[in-house]
Design a protein around this motif. Sequence first.
Motif, short mmCIF file in Angstrom:
data_model
loop_
_atom_site.label_atom_id
_atom_site.label_comp_id
_atom_site.label_asym_id
_atom_site.label_seq_id
_atom_site.Cartn_x
_atom_site.Cartn_y
_atom_site.Cartn_z
N GLU A 238 6.50 9.67 14.93
CA GLU A 238 5.47 10.72 14.94
C GLU A 238 4.28 10.39 14.04
N SER A 239 4.51 9.55 13.00
CA SER A 239 3.41 9.35 12.04
C SER A 239 2.92 7.91 11.92
N LEU A 240 3.67 6.95 12.48
CA LEU A 240 3.31 5.54 12.26
C LEU A 240 3.22 4.80 13.59
N SER A 241 2.64 3.59 13.53
CA SER A 241 2.67 2.70 14.69
C SER A 241 3.87 1.77 14.58
N LEU A 242 4.40 1.36 15.73
CA LEU A 242 5.51 0.42 15.76
C LEU A 242 4.98 -1.01 15.86
N ARG A 243 5.50 -1.89 15.01
CA ARG A 243 5.23 -3.33 15.13
C ARG A 243 6.54 -4.04 14.89
N TYR A 244 6.96 -4.92 15.82
CA TYR A 244 8.22 -5.65 15.65
C TYR A 244 8.14 -6.93 16.46
N VAL A 245 8.18 -8.08 15.76
CA VAL A 245 8.16 -9.35 16.51
C VAL A 245 9.52 -10.03 16.53
N GLY A 246 10.45 -9.58 15.67
CA GLY A 246 11.79 -10.18 15.68
C GLY A 246 11.93 -11.39 14.79
N PRO B 247 0.81 -1.22 0.00
CA PRO B 247 0.00 0.00 0.00
C PRO B 247 0.85 1.28 0.00
N ASP B 248 0.35 2.33 -0.68
CA ASP B 248 1.06 3.61 -0.74
C ASP B 248 1.05 4.32 0.60
N SER B 249 -0.06 4.17 1.33
CA SER B 249 -0.12 4.87 2.62
C SER B 249 0.26 3.89 3.72
N PRO B 250 1.48 4.05 4.26
CA PRO B 250 2.00 3.08 5.22
C PRO B 250 1.36 3.19 6.60
N MET B 251 1.35 2.07 7.32
CA MET B 251 0.82 2.07 8.69
C MET B 251 1.90 1.86 9.74
N TYR B 252 2.96 1.09 9.39
CA TYR B 252 3.86 0.61 10.44
C TYR B 252 5.33 0.88 10.14
N TYR B 253 6.11 1.05 11.20
CA TYR B 253 7.57 0.92 11.09
C TYR B 253 8.00 -0.21 12.01
N SER B 254 9.01 -0.93 11.58
CA SER B 254 9.46 -2.12 12.31
C SER B 254 10.96 -2.04 12.48
N VAL B 255 11.38 -1.88 13.71
CA VAL B 255 12.81 -1.81 14.02
C VAL B 255 12.96 -2.25 15.47
N ASN B 256 14.11 -2.82 15.79
CA ASN B 256 14.38 -3.17 17.18
C ASN B 256 14.73 -1.88 17.93
N GLU B 257 13.73 -1.30 18.59
CA GLU B 257 13.92 0.01 19.26
C GLU B 257 14.98 -0.05 20.35
N ALA B 258 15.25 -1.25 20.86
CA ALA B 258 16.27 -1.38 21.90
C ALA B 258 17.66 -1.04 21.37
#
Length: 315
Positions: free
Chosen positions: A222-230, A193-204
């Motif tokens: 500021e603009s997206l939700s974080l999702r990261y399962v590893g 999709p052109d309009s993204p929802m998520y960023y995924s990075v190991n924030e630690a």
Amino acid sequence: MSIVTIEKHIIDHALTSNDISHILYDINVAAKLIRQQVIRAGLTNLCGVSGHVNESGEVVQRLDILANTIIKDTLSNHQRFSFMGSEEESAVVQTDTYETSDYVILFDPLDGSSNIDVNVSVGTIFSIFKKNPQANTLLDHCLQTGVQQIAAGYVIYGSSVVMVYTAGNGVYGFTYDPGIGEFILSHENIRIPDSPMYYSVNEALFNACDSRNQRFIQTLRESLSLRYVGSLVADFHRNLLKGGIYMYPATRQSPRGKLRLLYEANPLAFICEQAGGLATDGCNRILSIEPTELHQRVPLYLGSAALVNAYTQFN
Ligand code: AHG
Ligand code: MN
Ligand code: MN
């Protein structure tokens, strides 16, 4: 109701040769065998570590070894490939039929294996090349740039099991129906999709990244939700369907990044580009990087074109 099995899809979809169709078909068989082990791992003494450390210096789980063996045996018994590189093999594997078969396969047999014991999605990633006509050594056959890939894909063993592949003609997803033992077309011509929802990075790892990455992550917050399962496969698959960016930057501990160019970055970059997205190491297109080592690592930024472009232009 129209049902398209993966076998029919592979045969119908403009693949350049029957051999590639056979390899993709064999991978679908290997995926079913791996799935059978993954879903019963807690009952069969397959959880936990094997006691080995692989070429990348990472702890090898029992299921990593089993998945590697299943893939190697299924494809070599059918004489489908000449050379194989795998995250779980220190050197290139050569088959007895290396002179008569034309293909090279590269695998991450089980991706996200630290998640096996805790019932979080894991996956298998694959990449297929023709033999390199200029090769002088076995290694030269495996060290080809990503643009030379003939096909690539992954299987995600999640709440359902899905196999996704591209042969350079769009991206297709198939959900496994355990009632009939077949992967059935469920995701036709996937476009990120052109309009993204998520960023995924190991924030630690935030404090271990350079300032460019830190400031970029701050803008994503500021603009997206974080999702990261590893599990890269699971994090990529979600962002492919929902829009977003997956990033694994270089860090103080891993100055060349963590993920492997040949087994992880290249195949997912091929799929991502085929779905309208982009993949970079921060400076170079992943698919244009010339590999020099079998287990080479690379920083990875992968996903919706606007977000990947935003990183490459970010100072
Ligand atoms: P693998 O299990 O094949 O070694 O891959 C693990 C990778 C990848 O799946 C995941 O995105 C990443 O490692 C997670 O690393 P961190 O735990 O450092 O976030
Ligand atoms: Mn992996
Ligand atoms: Mn792995």
